[in-house]
Design an enzyme around this catalytic site. Sequence first.
Site, PDB file in Angstrom:
ATOM      1  CD  GLU A  51     -34.733 -13.655  59.889  1.00 47.32           C
ATOM      2  OE1 GLU A  51     -34.550 -14.544  59.040  1.00 47.32           O
ATOM      3  OE2 GLU A  51     -34.118 -12.554  59.886  1.00 47.32           O
ATOM      4  CG  PHE A 113     -25.389 -23.566  54.939  1.00 44.33           C
ATOM      5  CD1 PHE A 113     -24.595 -22.447  54.740  1.00 44.33           C
ATOM      6  CD2 PHE A 113     -26.726 -23.524  54.551  1.00 44.33           C
ATOM      7  CE1 PHE A 113     -25.133 -21.299  54.141  1.00 44.33           C
ATOM      8  CE2 PHE A 113     -27.261 -22.395  53.954  1.00 44.33           C
ATOM      9  CZ  PHE A 113     -26.470 -21.277  53.743  1.00 44.33           C
ATOM     10  CD  GLN A 114     -28.912 -20.394  56.465  1.00 40.49           C
ATOM     11  OE1 GLN A 114     -29.911 -21.111  56.415  1.00 40.49           O
ATOM     12  NE2 GLN A 114     -28.876 -19.188  55.944  1.00 40.49           N
ATOM     13  CE  LYS A 163     -35.600 -29.356  55.816  1.00 42.08           C
ATOM     14  NZ  LYS A 163     -34.947 -28.738  54.637  1.00 42.08           N
ATOM     15  CG  MET A 467     -32.126   9.778  76.373  1.00 44.32           C
ATOM     16  SD  MET A 467     -32.931  11.066  77.346  1.00 44.32           S
ATOM     17  CE  MET A 467     -34.620  10.432  77.378  1.00 44.32           C
TER      18      MET A 467
END
Length: 558
Positions: A51, A113-114, A163, A467
């Site tokens: 993602e 959940f999630q 949802k 760097m």
Amino acid sequence: MQLTGSQIVIECLKEQGVDTVFGYPGGAILNIYDELYRHQDEIRHVLTSHEQGASHAADGYARSTGKVGVCMATSGPGATNLVTGIATAYMDSVPIVAITCNVGISLLGKDSFQEIDIAGVTTPITKYSFIVKDVKDLAPTLRRAFEIAKTGRPGPVLVDIVKNATSDVAEYEKEIPKLIPRMTEKIDETAIDEAIKILRKSEKPMVLVGGGAVIADADKELADFVKKVDAPVTDTLMGKGAFDGNDEYYVGMLGMHGTKTANLSVSECDALVVVGSRFSDRVAADTKSFAKNAKIIQIDIDEAEINKNVEVDLSIIGDIKSVLDIFNSRLEQLYHKEWLNKVLARKDALPLNYHHDVLTGPYVVEKLYEVTKGDAIIATEVGQHQMWAAQYYKYKKPHTLITSGGLGTMGYGLGAAIGAKAGNPDKTVVNIAGDGCFRMNMNEIATAVRENIPVIEIIFNNSVLGMVRQWQTLFYGERYSHTVLDNNVDYVKLAEAMGAKGYRITKQEEVEPVLKEAIASGKPVVIECIIQSDDKVFPMVAPGKGLDEVFDEKDLEK
């Protein structure tokens, strides 16, 4: 007409002219993906490997096209994986709309959940974060999100949708998006008159170009203004391309790794016109001594940037393109031949320099510029290679350097390059990386292969975090704490394992033919360039020092 929430999302994207989205599906957002399947001939979906890659791709798409980039993710970890990309876009004022879906409203707030409060998480790093709990609010919210992303100083907006709002039904009526006017109502024309008085009195003016000039597409107005003022021009990393890097008035980048000419001349000038720059610490260095001899005139669309980092003598708030238009209509031709000749002589006497007897990052970047004739879109990761790309590639137009300036996000460039290529299929798009950055999000090579997006990935492999090692060498007594990456990774085999073409370059004479072959291939390509571990970026201003204390390798030897 009555549509489900998922149908409304797709119709709203079509309203906004969205042709490409970047994302990764999951349970909470499945209804939208199901609807996206039915519209794949209208909206292309690029399935990234992670993602974070989707958020960077939306960012690169937006920076290179000037449109709003769109990314999607599911709830919980899918949504949180977007956060670094959203923060990157926020720091660099990039318009993206991130669409996430959350658990159903009956599960909200129950540690389901999630489940994560992604709107709360992203509030500090977005222009606005929405959560949509009722399908009736969905279309107005999405329209408002795009409007906010584009208005004034652009930036990211998050829309989180529960949802059930993607499956519930509501009335939908198509709307034509409102035109976003340039921000001109706050322009103080009296301040412009005062600025013109300062410029008329000035004997040593300079112009500093920042990222705001790129965002405003003010390159033509800026070129006209510079010629009228008859002043040397320097830019920030984010301002690259707003003023032609080949122009005789251009003296290179300003700041920590800016040219000696730019840093010394800004320290000497008596008037500095700052066009869309926020004076970050990497640009202004010691803010107390910055342009200490100059009257500073700051032009910016965001009032919050005025006097935030550097105290200025005069500010003009408004769209940069519009402000410069007013300047150009009122300002007569000025002449500063003596000052200009002095600065340009300094430019000839103090050029950028590197070791020409071995393969180096600057050599590869210069060859890339020659082969592409300066017409490629260059993305970068963050570090030494980023500075070499800024120093040695000459950017002629806005939106051609795609880099994380404010947040400095390692792992940004490859996803951003994929987004830029998706938005500009006829352009050569090259991402310049270090081996440390490449390891952050190298899985997006698989995305480029799967989606047939022919980006070119150049890796400067010095087997260290370059760097950070440079700072350890100069300021930390050569104590190389956890910056050595000598782990024998074969990046050519890695590229081939993911379906890309791989090359390894060890000598200067190999660079040009490999670059030409890579560009002609029309396929995703990874080019590993083996360079020395202790190559450094010069010039440099040490942290906390003034721009006039800029030094290079020869100064260190002395």
